[in-house]
Each structure stands twice: as C-alpha cells, then as structure tokens.
Scaffold this motif. Structure first.
Motif, short mmCIF file in Angstrom:
data_model
loop_
_atom_site.label_atom_id
_atom_site.label_comp_id
_atom_site.label_asym_id
_atom_site.label_seq_id
_atom_site.Cartn_x
_atom_site.Cartn_y
_atom_site.Cartn_z
N TYR A 1 53.31 63.17 35.70
CA TYR A 1 52.27 62.91 34.74
C TYR A 1 52.19 61.43 34.43
N HIS A 2 51.04 60.99 33.98
CA HIS A 2 50.81 59.56 33.89
C HIS A 2 50.65 59.02 32.48
N HIS A 3 50.78 59.84 31.46
CA HIS A 3 50.54 59.33 30.11
C HIS A 3 51.85 58.95 29.40
N ASN B 1 39.37 60.66 26.77
CA ASN B 1 39.43 60.67 28.24
C ASN B 1 38.47 61.72 28.80
N ASP B 2 38.91 62.63 29.62
CA ASP B 2 38.00 63.47 30.42
C ASP B 2 36.83 64.11 29.67
N GLN C 1 38.21 65.08 25.95
CA GLN C 1 39.60 64.88 25.55
C GLN C 1 39.64 63.76 24.50
N TRP D 1 46.13 57.56 24.12
CA TRP D 1 46.28 58.99 24.38
C TRP D 1 47.33 59.60 23.44
N PHE E 1 44.12 70.59 26.38
CA PHE E 1 43.80 69.77 27.54
C PHE E 1 42.43 70.17 28.12
N SER E 2 42.12 69.60 29.28
CA SER E 2 40.78 69.75 29.85
C SER E 2 40.43 71.20 30.22
N ARG F 1 46.67 73.20 35.35
CA ARG F 1 45.71 72.86 34.29
C ARG F 1 44.27 72.66 34.76
N ASP F 2 43.42 72.45 33.76
CA ASP F 2 42.02 72.04 33.90
C ASP F 2 41.12 73.12 34.51
N GLU G 1 44.02 67.07 39.78
CA GLU G 1 43.56 67.40 38.43
C GLU G 1 42.07 67.73 38.47
N TYR H 1 36.45 58.92 36.88
CA TYR H 1 37.55 59.85 37.05
C TYR H 1 37.31 61.14 36.26
N TRP I 1 43.45 55.80 35.00
CA TRP I 1 44.73 55.92 34.27
C TRP I 1 45.64 54.72 34.49
C1 FRU Z 1 42.98 64.07 33.61
C2 FRU Z 1 44.01 64.74 32.71
C3 FRU Z 1 43.93 66.25 32.88
C4 FRU Z 1 44.49 66.74 31.58
C5 FRU Z 1 43.99 65.71 30.60
C6 FRU Z 1 44.94 65.43 29.46
O1 FRU Z 1 42.64 62.79 33.19
O2 FRU Z 1 45.30 64.26 33.03
O3 FRU Z 1 44.61 66.74 34.01
O4 FRU Z 1 44.04 68.02 31.25
O5 FRU Z 1 43.77 64.52 31.34
O6 FRU Z 1 44.36 64.61 28.51
#
Ligand code: FRU
Length: 537
Positions: A18-20, A55-56, A72, A80, A112-113, A186-187, A238, A302, A326
């Motif tokens: 994950y990237h956050h 975000n999304d 989001q 975030w 989440f999304s 997810r998503d 994602e 994105y 991201w």
């Molecule tokens: C994509 C994402 C989704 C996730 C959401 C979390 O940008 O990482 O995969 O549901 O953002 O905020």
C-alpha cells in the motif's frame, strides 16, 4: 481560524503493497469547512472538494436527472486519513453542488472506493419497485486488523439510499463479502449484466481482478479471475471497471476492463486497460498478455471509472479520474484542500490496424463553460508567436481547439504557458519521434517530490500531416487531446506566479495553425468567498 500543525505518526496502513503509509504533518480539524475556491492553484473548471483531502472518484451514478459524484475524502485534514465518501451533485456534469458527507467510517472500518447502482427491479429488496433503492458497494478497510497484523483487513460493505442519494443507510448484515485472506481486496465496481440477468462485480485483488455474480447485490459468488499474467504489474491493482463499448467504425462491441495500478513503475500511478470479451462469467483479453495499454500518457489521471445508469438515449460511457498521482499526491502545494478530478470524458473504442484502442475526449457539456470565442484564422507561424492576448488574466482558463498542419520541413510545434519568473509548462509534438509531450520540468514548484518534474510523452498513431488538438487549461492543470482523443495526456503544474503568457512556436521551420480559443467561465463563480487577487501575494 488558526491552524496548529501537530506531528502525528500517520500509520495509515501497515501493508507493504500500500502507498499511503507515511509519517505526516496532519492539520488539526477545522471547526468550520467553508468552501473557498480561490487561491492560486484551485481548479476553476474541474471538481475539487470544498475543503481538505480528496482522492478517487466513487459511486458515480445518474439518477432522477442528477449526476452523483462521491469521492474518497478525509474531512479533517488535507492529507489522506480515515476515508469517508464526500458527495457532490450536478445537473450538467460540469457545475457541482456540494452535499454533506454520504458515508463515514464505522466499527467495520474506513470507507474505501466503490460504486453505486440503481436497483431498478428492487432485486435487493431494500426499496420498492415504485421507489427503487440506490445501492452503494464499497470497501471496508479495518485499521484495527491492519495493526493486529492480519491480512483480512478489507471486506465489501453495502449501503442504500431511498431519497435520491441524500441520506444513506448501512446494511445491517455488513460486510456482504468477507475477505478470503487476500491483503488487497478492494474497490468493487458493479453493473447489471442483462445477458445473464444478474449483477456483476469486479474487484481488485492484489495482482488480478476477481469477478463475482449476484442476484440481489447482497450475496455474491466468485465467478472467475483475470490478469495475473496480463498487462502491467508494476504496482498493486486497484479500482477496476468493466463495460461494453461499441467500436466507432461499426457494429462490433467489445468489453473494456480498466485497471489502475499503484505507484511502482516509471509512471507512478497510472491506468491501464484491456480490450476483450466477457461471457457473463469470464473476461478474456483479445491482445497478447504482454501488451500494455494506457488510458492517459500524462502523470495525473488515476483511479478513474465510469458513470453508472447513464440513460440509453444518451448512450455515452462517461469517465472521470482523480487528477493526481500517489507518487506526490499528499505533498502537492495546496493549502486547506488537496485533490482534483479530470474533466469528465467520453470513452469510445477505435478499431485500428494494430488493435483496439480506447479514445477519451472531454464531454460536450464542457462547451457550456465557454464564455468568449476567439477565432484564429489559418496562419503560418515561423519561430515564436505571442498569443497572450487570448488569456484573460483574471480568468486564465482556456479551451483551445486547433488544427495544426505540417508544412515541408516542420520538425515540431509547441504551445507554452509561462510567467515573468521564467517558469513554464509546454505541450507540443515532435514530427520525427511522432510523440506528443508535456514538459513541466521548469513549471514552478517542482521540488516537493522527486518524481514531479519531467517531460512526458504520448505516441501518436496517425501519420497525417494535419492534426486536431484540444487543450484544456486550468489554474494548475493541462489536458491535451491529440487526434480527437486518440492520445490523452493530463498533467498538473504549480507555478510560483500564475502563467500570464501564452506563446506558440514552430521551431525553426513553419507550421500552420488555425482554430478557436475559448475563454472559460469558472464553475465556482457562485462559491467564491473572496476576490482571486487577494490570494495572490
Ligand atoms: C486508489 C486507492 C483505492 C482505495 C482508496 C483508498 O487510489 O488506493 O484502492 O480504495 O484509494 O483511499
């Protein structure tokens, strides 16, 4: 209102893919969240949240004359954090009204999304045939499980609305789809598949997409998987979307699968797509598995998906992406708010001799924002021409439609936005390499992230000497559509002083230009709380 910056350990997700995850300075919550659409970088023709983090895009759906956009959102900070679904409604897809937060975290996790469908036949039993429910399918992200080191921290939840999306009730038997032990799960994007008479969900499951089926939106069975060995795997998968598109040439219909991939590759986060067939159970890619198709060749588009329930008579497939990456999304230089969307775009499928290609182009409603048209009669440019008079300095947002024609010897053309500090963003085309490009190397503030400065390229397929170009310029973004959207490029920029100069250049040889420059109105005119100039010291 004074804001205190307090350092906290922003342990968003203890998930390696994950990237956050980040140690961040988080602003203390504001008591009041007045919308302030002024400020040097606040987009004026694109959607951005009234305040704080976005975000999304989520749950995009058309219902009862209204286009809904959920997103989001973290309402307590401009970075975030615990995710909510923010909400806005539009009647024309370009001007938006902000609504209260639709979904907030609960004991099952952050929101989440996900997506929203209109359950016309009341298959879920959550409404009636007279008043069909709007049903949201979203991911619960359970931070407690993350901290406990468990893998099963994401599951799918359901909520519904019986009052045109104004209020939402969470389903009492949530989660409706349990985690099978997959870290990234997810998503959900859901659609009605008429051939098999059931709902289909596509779900991002780390390195592939899971496809599920349901009769009632509440109980789901896994049907198949796609993608472990297909396309790009430079980052976690994602935000999938699956829909059918007719080819522009004729009657053939194909299924398109969008998959956003998290940062990892050279592009950071980006959206790839696959074109193929869907038989109600399985998606099959028409291309060879190694093919990589990108929806946008810029860096800032994105997690985009398409609107649900667009009326048949309209028939468009309308896409919206998060205009960010991201790689640097959390540190782009904006204050009090962060995050913006692309313009809504129609997606079409082109049948070319090298395979199917998705074409994306701004929806026609963008034309509603045009306030003044300046015609550019066919003219030869040799060297540089100053077009700054086309920019209204108080509202420097433009929609340019140009026809550019090569004359023998032309090597290149470019269009440059710049300021008196020598900062510029340039878009152009190179006739030798056959690439469009956006150069934001010296665009202004670039040092906030290593990956931000740079030149991005988008290959042109057509070989004609003439090309149609569309450029949409906002305060901190540029969208380039070459050959009516066959090449789309979206990039952000952050000049230290607003760009007030527009120049066009042919390089050393001549190039022919003609077209129309439209000055645009701000979509937030009614929302302005103070004069634009006040903010630009
Ligand atoms: C994509 C994402 C989704 C996730 C959401 C979390 O940008 O990482 O995969 O549901 O953002 O905020």
């Amino acid at each position: 209102m004074g804001k205190l910056l307090i350092p906290i350990l922003f342990l968003s997700l203890a998930c390696s893919s994950y990237h956050h995850e980040k140690e961040e300075l988080v602003e203390e919550p504001d008591d009041e969240q007045a919308a302030d659409y002024t400020g040097p970088y606040r987009p004026q023709v694109h959607f951005s949240p009234p305040s704080q983090w976005m975000n999304d895009p989520n749950g995009m759906v058309y219902f009862a004359g209204e286009y809904h956009l959920f997103y989001q959102h973290y309402p307590d900070s401009a970075v975030w954090g615990p995710m909510h679904w923010g909400h806005a409604i539009s009647k024309d897809l370009v001007t938006w009204e902000n609504y209260p937060i639709a979904l907030s975290p609960d004991s099952l996790g952050y929101i989440f999304s996900g997506s929203v469908v209109v359950d016309q036949r009341n298959t879920s039993g959550l409404g009636t045939l007279e008043n069909p429910p709007m049903v949201a399918l979203f991911t619960y992200h359970d931070q407690v499980k993350v901290l406990a080191g468990m893998d099963s921290f994401q599951s799918q939840g359901l909520a519904y609305s019986l009052d045109k999306g104004r209020t939402w009730t969470k389903y009492n038997l949530n989660p409706i789809l349990l985690n099978p032990g997959t870290r990234d799960f997810r998503d959900p994007k859901v659609f009605w598949h008429s051939d098999s008479g059931r709902w289909i969900m596509v779900l991002a499951e780390g390195d592939h997409i899971g496809l599920y089926g349901s009769e009632n939106l509440r109980e789901w069975q896994k049907l198949s998987e796609f993608g472990k060995n297909e396309g790009s795997h430079e980052g976690v998968w994602e935000c999938p979307d699956l829909f059918e598109l007719k080819t522009t040439s004729g009657q053939t219909k194909k299924w398109v699968l969008l998959v956003s991939i998290g940062p990892g590759g050279e592009r950071g986060s980006a959206t790839q797509y696959f074109v193929g067939d869907f038989d109600g159970t399985k998606f099959t890619n028409s291309r060879y598995p190694e093919a990589r198709l990108w929806l946008d060749h810029g860096r800032d588009n994105y997690a985009g998906v398409t609107w649900s329930n667009i009326p048949k008579a309209d028939g468009r497939t309308i896409f919206l992406g998060w205009m960010n990456n991201w790689q640097y999304a959390q540190v782009v230089p904006s204050t009090g708010w962060r995050g913006m969307m692309t313009l809504p775009r129609t997606l079409e499928l082109l049948d070319t001799n090298t395979g199917y290609q998705v074409v994306s182009y701004p929806i026609k409603e963008v034309e509603l924002l045009r306030k003044r048209a300046i015609e550019i009669k066919r003219r030869m440019v040799v060297g540089e021409a100053d077009w700054s008079s086309y920019l209204d300095p108080s509202q420097p947002f433009l929609d340019m439609e140009l026809i550019i024609t090569k004359v023998s010897g032309s090597h290149t053309w470019s269009i440059k936005l710049s300021n008196s500090l020598g900062e510029y963003t340039k878009v152009g085309y190179n006739y030798q390499t056959k690439d469009f490009y956006i150069d934001r190397e010296n665009s202004g503030q670039v040092d906030f992230s290593k990956g931000f400065a740079g030149i991005h390229y988008g290959p042109r397929r057509r070989r004609h000497d003439q090309m149609a170009i569309r450029l949409i310029i906002d305060r901190s973004s540029i969208e380039l559509f070459g050959d009516k959207g066959e090449v789309a490029m979206t990039d952000l920029f952050f000049p230290n002083r607003p760009y007030d100069k527009l120049t066009i250049s042919s390089g050393e040889e001549a190039v022919l230009f003609e077209g129309v420059v439209y000055q645009l109105n701000s979509i937030w005119e009614d929302e302005m709380v103070k004069g634009i100039d006040e903010d630009r010291q």
